[in-house]
Design a protein around this motif. Structure first.
Motif, PDB file in Angstrom:
ATOM      1  N   LEU A  20     -36.890 -27.005  49.604  1.00 42.22           N
ATOM      2  CA  LEU A  20     -36.803 -28.298  49.201  1.00 42.22           C
ATOM      3  C   LEU A  20     -37.809 -28.364  51.076  1.00 42.22           C
ATOM      4  O   LEU A  20     -38.248 -28.225  51.451  1.00 42.22           O
ATOM      5  N   PRO A  21     -38.649 -29.812  49.900  1.00 38.16           N
ATOM      6  CA  PRO A  21     -39.387 -30.015  51.676  1.00 38.16           C
ATOM      7  C   PRO A  21     -39.020 -30.320  52.771  1.00 38.16           C
ATOM      8  O   PRO A  21     -38.401 -30.230  52.562  1.00 38.16           O
ATOM      9  N   THR A  26     -29.777 -24.641  53.157  1.00 44.86           N
ATOM     10  CA  THR A  26     -29.880 -25.162  51.879  1.00 44.86           C
ATOM     11  C   THR A  26     -29.430 -24.302  50.393  1.00 44.86           C
ATOM     12  O   THR A  26     -29.427 -23.720  50.168  1.00 44.86           O
ATOM     13  N   SER A  27     -29.130 -25.739  49.592  1.00 44.09           N
ATOM     14  CA  SER A  27     -28.620 -24.991  48.457  1.00 44.09           C
ATOM     15  C   SER A  27     -29.966 -24.604  47.481  1.00 44.09           C
ATOM     16  O   SER A  27     -29.766 -24.034  46.714  1.00 44.09           O
ATOM     17  N   ARG A  28     -31.159 -25.511  47.670  1.00 45.80           N
ATOM     18  CA  ARG A  28     -32.340 -24.971  46.849  1.00 45.80           C
ATOM     19  C   ARG A  28     -33.780 -25.383  47.520  1.00 45.80           C
ATOM     20  O   ARG A  28     -33.362 -25.762  48.482  1.00 45.80           O
ATOM     21  N   GLU A  51     -37.576 -32.633  54.857  1.00 40.48           N
ATOM     22  CA  GLU A  51     -37.426 -33.858  54.710  1.00 40.48           C
ATOM     23  C   GLU A  51     -35.632 -33.312  55.502  1.00 40.48           C
ATOM     24  O   GLU A  51     -33.993 -33.334  54.254  1.00 40.48           O
ATOM     25  N   LEU A  52     -35.111 -32.093  55.951  1.00 39.11           N
ATOM     26  CA  LEU A  52     -34.145 -31.188  55.743  1.00 39.11           C
ATOM     27  C   LEU A  52     -33.430 -31.275  56.745  1.00 39.11           C
ATOM     28  O   LEU A  52     -32.261 -31.463  56.699  1.00 39.11           O
ATOM     29  N   HIS A 107     -32.021 -34.475  55.807  1.00 38.85           N
ATOM     30  CA  HIS A 107     -30.712 -35.081  54.869  1.00 38.85           C
ATOM     31  C   HIS A 107     -29.987 -34.296  54.314  1.00 38.85           C
ATOM     32  O   HIS A 107     -29.014 -34.590  53.910  1.00 38.85           O
ATOM     33  N   HIS A 108     -30.032 -32.768  54.631  1.00 37.85           N
ATOM     34  CA  HIS A 108     -29.987 -32.014  54.045  1.00 37.85           C
ATOM     35  C   HIS A 108     -28.839 -30.581  54.396  1.00 37.85           C
ATOM     36  O   HIS A 108     -27.857 -29.917  53.900  1.00 37.85           O
ATOM     37  N   ALA A 150     -38.667 -22.429  53.476  1.00 39.35           N
ATOM     38  CA  ALA A 150     -38.276 -23.289  52.692  1.00 39.35           C
ATOM     39  C   ALA A 150     -36.954 -21.697  51.851  1.00 39.35           C
ATOM     40  O   ALA A 150     -35.657 -22.228  51.918  1.00 39.35           O
TER      41      ALA A 150
END
Ligand code: AKG
Ligand code: FE2
Length: 304
Positions: free
Chosen positions: A65-66, A61-63, A69-70, A72-73, A52
């Motif tokens: 994340l689980p 990603t910006s932070r 769920e990637l 979605h991001h 992560a």
């Protein structure tokens, strides 16, 4: 290369002059045909965290994340399959981040000492794969359009003595997971492929594309393999260990979840010493010489 026409030979043995493929395919299965599942959640948690963090460091990603769920991001462009790997977000561990590499080494040490109980050489720079729920490319397709990525790593030059390790960092099921074929069917299909290349060991161990072409042209063989090669449902942290002769593959992910995994190969140290002597240290796997410091890490697992 064996230049004799296969049609003049009456038995497989006469073509396979060294008997190498016949002997290797006749060896008993590792892990009762496997894949063997080893729950290692505690040891794998740091790898999930590092994966992560890597995504943030590389700007995917910006932070943190689980991982499941990637999709979605991460941008659609970074999720798309590339020619070398599943997606642009996928990478090789050694070039990813020092934290990820250190967590991988911790895991290899644990697997050798606590799970296998013997020393191994291990892949220096294995892939971290992000298998997003996006359409797969047109290559490696069956005539009906379905994805036909089935292979054994032996057809990529890997040693028969290897143990395949596949480690999911997310839960995975159905088309998001790894597809694997029961051992007996794998051997049957590999024997058919060996016969198609005249039991020529050189053609066999570089046969990944020829194997695909055989499956495209042989409806019965493809039907048998496709019906037998099924998804292995996993929880994150369940290490799958399997015999390298197991034919496996990647499906087009239609599950609506992201699968993240690491796959790495290990070879028992005693087998490695013998193989390097046999191949005079010249054999290559994926463009790297199959020696410590080349395809394999300089250190053995017990030296980590
Ligand atoms: O993770 C995948 O989809 C494929 C993995 C694979 O081919 C391997 O572990 O050798
Ligand atoms: Fe593979």
């Amino acid at each position: 290369m064996n230049s004799r026409p296969a049609t003049t030979d009456t038995t497989a043995d006469s073509r396979d002059t060294s008997g190498k493929i016949q002997r290797a395919l006749a060896q008993p299965a590792l892990f009762d045909g496997g894949p063997r599942r080893v729950p290692l959640q505690q040891a794998v948690a740091p790898l999930r965290d590092e994966a992560a963090k890597y995504l943030v460091e590389r700007g995917f990603t910006s932070r943190p994340l689980p991982l499941e769920e990637l999709h979605h991001h991460v941008s659609a462009e970074d999720q798309a399959w590339t020619t070398e790997r599943l997606s642009r977000a996928s990478c090789e561990l050694a070039s990813a981040s020092p934290g990820l590499l250190a967590a991988y080494h911790d895991l290899v040490r644990l697997v050798a000492r606590e799970v296998l109980g013997f020393d191994v050489v291990f892949e220096r720079d294995p892939p971290l794969r992000f298998h997003f729920p996006v359409p797969a490319p047109q290559r490696f397709r069956a005539p009906d359009g379905s994805l036909l990525t089935h292979h054994s790593d032996i057809l990529l030059g890997d040693y028969f003595e290897q143990i395949n390790m596949w480690l999911p960092l997310t839960d995975a099921a159905g088309s998001a997971s790894l597809l694997a074929t029961p051992f007996e069917t794998s051997i049957e299909v590999l024997r058919a492929f060996a016969a198609s290349v005249g039991y020529d060991f050189g053609r066999f161990r570089t046969g990944r594309t020829a194997f695909y072409e055989l499956l495209v042209s042989d409806d019965a063989l493809r039907g048998k393999l496709s019906a037998a090669c099924l998804p292995v449902p996993v929880r994150w942290g369940d290490l799958l260990m399997f015999d390298p002769r197991v034919v496996h593959g990647t499906a087009e992910n239609r599950e609506g979840t992201t699968r993240v995994s690491i796959d790495f190969r290990v070879v028992p140290l005693d087998a490695y010493e013998r193989l390097v002597a046999e191949d005079a240290g010249k054999h290559t796997i994926e463009g790297h010489v199959a020696v410590r410091g080349g395809f394999y890490d300089e250190r053995s697992a017990f030296q980590l």
